[in-house]
Design a protein around this motif. Sequence first.
Motif, PDB file in Angstrom:
ATOM      1  N   VAL A 182      -6.916  -5.701   3.359  1.00  0.00           N
ATOM      2  CA  VAL A 182      -6.946  -6.525   4.571  1.00  0.00           C
ATOM      3  C   VAL A 182      -8.089  -7.525   4.455  1.00  0.00           C
ATOM      4  CG1 VAL A 182      -7.367  -6.484   7.066  1.00  0.00           C
ATOM      5  CG2 VAL A 182      -5.910  -4.740   6.011  1.00  0.00           C
ATOM      6  N   ARG A 199       0.559  -9.507  11.307  1.00  0.00           N
ATOM      7  CA  ARG A 199       0.030 -10.113  10.085  1.00  0.00           C
ATOM      8  C   ARG A 199      -1.375 -10.674  10.258  1.00  0.00           C
ATOM      9  NH1 ARG A 199      -0.644 -14.040   6.575  1.00  0.00           N
ATOM     10  NH2 ARG A 199      -0.343 -15.897   7.788  1.00  0.00           N
ATOM     11  N   ASP A 259      -1.866  -7.873   2.993  1.00  0.00           N
ATOM     12  CA  ASP A 259      -1.978  -6.679   3.838  1.00  0.00           C
ATOM     13  C   ASP A 259      -2.392  -7.004   5.272  1.00  0.00           C
ATOM     14  OD1 ASP A 259      -1.315  -4.838   1.786  1.00  0.00           O
ATOM     15  OD2 ASP A 259      -3.326  -5.094   0.951  1.00  0.00           O
ATOM     16  N   SER A 267      -5.458   0.082   6.555  1.00  0.00           N
ATOM     17  CA  SER A 267      -4.393  -0.831   6.977  1.00  0.00           C
ATOM     18  C   SER A 267      -4.956  -1.801   8.014  1.00  0.00           C
ATOM     19  CB  SER A 267      -3.247  -0.034   7.603  1.00  0.00           C
ATOM     20  OG  SER A 267      -3.684   0.551   8.829  1.00  0.00           O
TER      21      SER A 267
END
Length: 124
Positions: A2, A83, A60, A107
């Motif tokens: 991320v 997103r 990610d 995540s």
Amino acid sequence: MVGVVLVSHSAGLAAETAALARGIAGEPVPVAAAGGTADGGLGTSFDLVEQAIRSVDRGDGVLIIPDLGSSVLTARLLEEAGRVMIADVPFVEGAVAACVAACVGGSLAEVLAAAEEARTYRKL
């Protein structure tokens, strides 16, 4: 991994916060500073934020951490459900927590949760 974008009215504040977060979380974390205006003044630039998002996007997701006012409004224009998300968190503490969570493979939802947890950090 991320990505994290730090949006501030001040280029210096955004850059130094990114350096601090990268120093604590580790070099591989994709974090970008999007501070100030294109001509170096105080303010927020849609184009700089958009470029920063592209520079940290590894597929990610991207978490945007704005400081206040127009940086929040600019970030909202670039938010994309699932997103690109915005974190309503303390700027420095949220940035560090988000970058640490991103660096360990969290995540987008986990990176956001880590940044939000920064609201509860006590100093004394």
